[in-house]
Motif scaffolding. Structure first.
Motif, PDB file in Angstrom:
ATOM      1  N   GLN A  33      58.033  51.408  34.287  1.00  0.00           N
ATOM      2  CA  GLN A  33      56.862  51.621  35.125  1.00  0.00           C
ATOM      3  C   GLN A  33      55.604  51.145  34.411  1.00  0.00           C
ATOM      4  O   GLN A  33      55.366  51.466  33.253  1.00  0.00           O
ATOM      5  N   GLN A  34      54.808  50.378  35.132  1.00  0.00           N
ATOM      6  CA  GLN A  34      53.552  49.880  34.598  1.00  0.00           C
ATOM      7  C   GLN A  34      52.496  50.976  34.725  1.00  0.00           C
ATOM      8  O   GLN A  34      52.510  51.756  35.672  1.00  0.00           O
ATOM      9  N   LYS A  35      51.577  51.013  33.766  1.00  0.00           N
ATOM     10  CA  LYS A  35      50.505  52.005  33.833  1.00  0.00           C
ATOM     11  C   LYS A  35      49.643  51.744  35.060  1.00  0.00           C
ATOM     12  O   LYS A  35      49.338  50.604  35.375  1.00  0.00           O
ATOM     13  N   LYS A  36      49.251  52.804  35.752  1.00  0.00           N
ATOM     14  CA  LYS A  36      48.420  52.658  36.953  1.00  0.00           C
ATOM     15  C   LYS A  36      46.977  52.325  36.583  1.00  0.00           C
ATOM     16  O   LYS A  36      46.336  51.520  37.238  1.00  0.00           O
ATOM     17  N   TRP A  37      46.470  52.936  35.533  1.00  0.00           N
ATOM     18  CA  TRP A  37      45.090  52.730  35.118  1.00  0.00           C
ATOM     19  C   TRP A  37      45.039  52.173  33.699  1.00  0.00           C
ATOM     20  O   TRP A  37      45.759  52.632  32.821  1.00  0.00           O
ATOM     21  N   LEU A  38      44.188  51.185  33.490  1.00  0.00           N
ATOM     22  CA  LEU A  38      44.025  50.558  32.180  1.00  0.00           C
ATOM     23  C   LEU A  38      42.602  50.741  31.689  1.00  0.00           C
ATOM     24  O   LEU A  38      41.657  50.706  32.479  1.00  0.00           O
ATOM     25  N   LYS A  39      42.442  50.929  30.385  1.00  0.00           N
ATOM     26  CA  LYS A  39      41.115  51.008  29.783  1.00  0.00           C
ATOM     27  C   LYS A  39      40.592  49.598  29.536  1.00  0.00           C
ATOM     28  O   LYS A  39      41.344  48.619  29.581  1.00  0.00           O
ATOM     29  N   SER A  40      39.300  49.494  29.237  1.00  0.00           N
ATOM     30  CA  SER A  40      38.655  48.193  29.050  1.00  0.00           C
ATOM     31  C   SER A  40      39.362  47.341  28.004  1.00  0.00           C
ATOM     32  O   SER A  40      39.599  46.149  28.221  1.00  0.00           O
ATOM     33  N   ASN A  41      39.698  47.945  26.859  1.00  0.00           N
ATOM     34  CA  ASN A  41      40.332  47.149  25.811  1.00  0.00           C
ATOM     35  C   ASN A  41      41.700  46.624  26.243  1.00  0.00           C
ATOM     36  O   ASN A  41      42.093  45.509  25.869  1.00  0.00           O
ATOM     37  N   GLU A  42      42.428  47.382  27.053  1.00  0.00           N
ATOM     38  CA  GLU A  42      43.722  46.925  27.546  1.00  0.00           C
ATOM     39  C   GLU A  42      43.556  45.765  28.524  1.00  0.00           C
ATOM     40  O   GLU A  42      44.335  44.804  28.506  1.00  0.00           O
ATOM     41  N   VAL A  43      42.521  45.833  29.359  1.00  0.00           N
ATOM     42  CA  VAL A  43      42.257  44.760  30.320  1.00  0.00           C
ATOM     43  C   VAL A  43      41.834  43.496  29.580  1.00  0.00           C
ATOM     44  O   VAL A  43      42.303  42.399  29.891  1.00  0.00           O
ATOM     45  N   ASN A  60      29.563  41.313  38.929  1.00  0.00           N
ATOM     46  CA  ASN A  60      29.603  40.505  40.151  1.00  0.00           C
ATOM     47  C   ASN A  60      30.618  41.023  41.172  1.00  0.00           C
ATOM     48  O   ASN A  60      30.807  40.425  42.222  1.00  0.00           O
ATOM     49  N   GLY A  61      31.286  42.153  40.874  1.00  0.00           N
ATOM     50  CA  GLY A  61      32.175  42.787  41.833  1.00  0.00           C
ATOM     51  C   GLY A  61      33.569  42.184  41.900  1.00  0.00           C
ATOM     52  O   GLY A  61      34.354  42.559  42.766  1.00  0.00           O
ATOM     53  N   THR A  62      33.879  41.272  40.996  1.00  0.00           N
ATOM     54  CA  THR A  62      35.207  40.666  40.984  1.00  0.00           C
ATOM     55  C   THR A  62      36.268  41.679  40.620  1.00  0.00           C
ATOM     56  O   THR A  62      37.368  41.680  41.173  1.00  0.00           O
ATOM     57  N   LEU A  63      35.922  42.579  39.712  1.00  0.00           N
ATOM     58  CA  LEU A  63      36.869  43.569  39.230  1.00  0.00           C
ATOM     59  C   LEU A  63      36.280  44.960  39.429  1.00  0.00           C
ATOM     60  O   LEU A  63      35.221  45.287  38.888  1.00  0.00           O
ATOM     61  N   THR A  64      36.955  45.768  40.225  1.00  0.00           N
ATOM     62  CA  THR A  64      36.471  47.127  40.467  1.00  0.00           C
ATOM     63  C   THR A  64      36.905  48.037  39.319  1.00  0.00           C
ATOM     64  O   THR A  64      37.878  47.748  38.626  1.00  0.00           O
ATOM     65  N   TYR A  65      36.181  49.121  39.164  1.00  0.00           N
ATOM     66  CA  TYR A  65      36.467  50.046  38.069  1.00  0.00           C
ATOM     67  C   TYR A  65      36.077  51.450  38.471  1.00  0.00           C
ATOM     68  O   TYR A  65      35.366  51.669  39.451  1.00  0.00           O
ATOM     69  N   ALA A  77      47.029  47.553  39.683  1.00  0.00           N
ATOM     70  CA  ALA A  77      47.412  46.876  40.927  1.00  0.00           C
ATOM     71  C   ALA A  77      46.306  45.932  41.386  1.00  0.00           C
ATOM     72  O   ALA A  77      46.583  44.835  41.894  1.00  0.00           O
ATOM     73  N   HIS A  78      45.043  46.324  41.184  1.00  0.00           N
ATOM     74  CA  HIS A  78      43.924  45.456  41.572  1.00  0.00           C
ATOM     75  C   HIS A  78      43.858  44.221  40.677  1.00  0.00           C
ATOM     76  O   HIS A  78      43.571  43.120  41.145  1.00  0.00           O
ATOM     77  N   ILE A  79      44.149  44.394  39.399  1.00  0.00           N
ATOM     78  CA  ILE A  79      44.157  43.256  38.470  1.00  0.00           C
ATOM     79  C   ILE A  79      45.277  42.294  38.859  1.00  0.00           C
ATOM     80  O   ILE A  79      45.069  41.072  38.904  1.00  0.00           O
ATOM     81  N   ASP A  80      46.466  42.811  39.175  1.00  0.00           N
ATOM     82  CA  ASP A  80      47.576  41.961  39.611  1.00  0.00           C
ATOM     83  C   ASP A  80      47.207  41.199  40.879  1.00  0.00           C
ATOM     84  O   ASP A  80      47.483  40.007  41.004  1.00  0.00           O
TER      85      ASP A  80
END
Length: 91
Positions: A33-43, A60-65, A77-80
């Motif tokens: 199972q992939q982690k649902k939430w990632l921290k900034s350093n992981e991203v 610029n709203g490309t990546l929500t947080y 899931a949003h990053i994928d």
């Protein structure tokens, strides 16, 4: 002390067992199972980007947080989805 002779057949049998074990391990890994939430350093590590680039993606709203306290979390899931939407095909 007894001497044990290893034949080519023994090595082939060992190779087959090793390949089977490695195949089993490789099949299990993607199903974890992939982690649902990632921290900034992981991203940043996942996308191989700098802190400034990550900040620009947020601004610029490309990546929500989501901010909890002083920690920023990004939904995997949003990053994928973002990566899949921006695929390019070289011809």
């Amino acid at each position: 002390m007894a001497i044990e002779v290893i034949t080519k057949e023994d090595l082939n049998e060992f190779r087959q067992l090793l390949i089977a074990d490695l195949s089993t391990l490789l099949e299990i890994k993607p199903q974890q199972q992939q982690k649902k939430w990632l921290k900034s350093n992981e991203v940043r590590e996942l996308l191989n980007i700098s802190p400034g680039t990550l900040q620009n993606l947020r601004i610029n709203g490309t990546l929500t947080y989501t901010r909890v306290g002083g920690i920023l979390f990004y939904e995997s899931a949003h990053i994928d989805k973002l990566l899949n939407e921006n695929k390019t095909i070289n011809r």
